[in-house]
Write an enzyme that holds these catalytic residues in place. Sequence first.
Site, PDB file in Angstrom:
ATOM      1  N   CYS A  53       0.761  -1.270  -0.133  1.00  0.00           N
ATOM      2  CA  CYS A  53       0.101  -0.051  -0.089  1.00  0.00           C
ATOM      3  C   CYS A  53       0.773   1.203  -0.217  1.00  0.00           C
ATOM      4  O   CYS A  53       0.466   2.136  -0.665  1.00  0.00           O
ATOM      5  CB  CYS A  53      -0.943  -0.006   1.126  1.00  0.00           C
ATOM      6  SG  CYS A  53      -2.162  -1.380   1.075  1.00  0.00           S
ATOM      7  N   THR A  54       1.863   0.996   0.780  1.00  0.00           N
ATOM      8  CA  THR A  54       2.892   2.480   0.545  1.00  0.00           C
ATOM      9  C   THR A  54       3.593   2.573  -0.757  1.00  0.00           C
ATOM     10  O   THR A  54       3.434   3.754  -1.377  1.00  0.00           O
ATOM     11  CB  THR A  54       3.973   2.093   1.740  1.00  0.00           C
ATOM     12  OG1 THR A  54       3.381   1.935   3.006  1.00  0.00           O
ATOM     13  CG2 THR A  54       5.160   3.293   1.597  1.00  0.00           C
TER      14      THR A  54
END
Length: 172
Positions: free
Chosen positions: A60-61
Amino acid sequence: MAESPTAAPEPAAAAAAPVANEVITNFSAPMTGDQTFELSGRPARYTVLYFYPKDNTPGCTTEAMNFRDHHDEITALGAAVYGISRDSLRSHENFKAKLGLPFELISDPDEAVCTRFDVMKMKNMYGKKVRGVERSTFVIDADGRLMKEWRGVKVNDHVQEVLDFLRSKSRP
């Protein structure tokens, strides 16, 4: 390293997923910057909604940084980007500040928006069934019409796919 969706019992019947060219009815949800997202009335030609499992996890980062790094190109094509997960506004504000994201994040702790887009799925996590967000992206035009969707997104090269689609729509 895997994202950690919340363990939960089998969900009830899923909502019908939106289909191409379907007009998505207006919805609102809280988002960062002390704002409320409303689908209707968006000033951009296109709204890019990307659903992701959890703030501050590796995939997600990376996905958020990819959207950040191509943000100028996306907006130049008439699109606005918004990330959506079940995380709290506080978590989103910290994630946004940590990564220097130039776009807002929508909080959906009650899964209303996730359910509307049918992105809540049962997943296998270390041999255990858990319910979590299927990484997905939707492009919606200014009239609220679903133009394109990607489900089960793999982070690498996904933002490039979104850019290629937006470029194809901006050609005369």
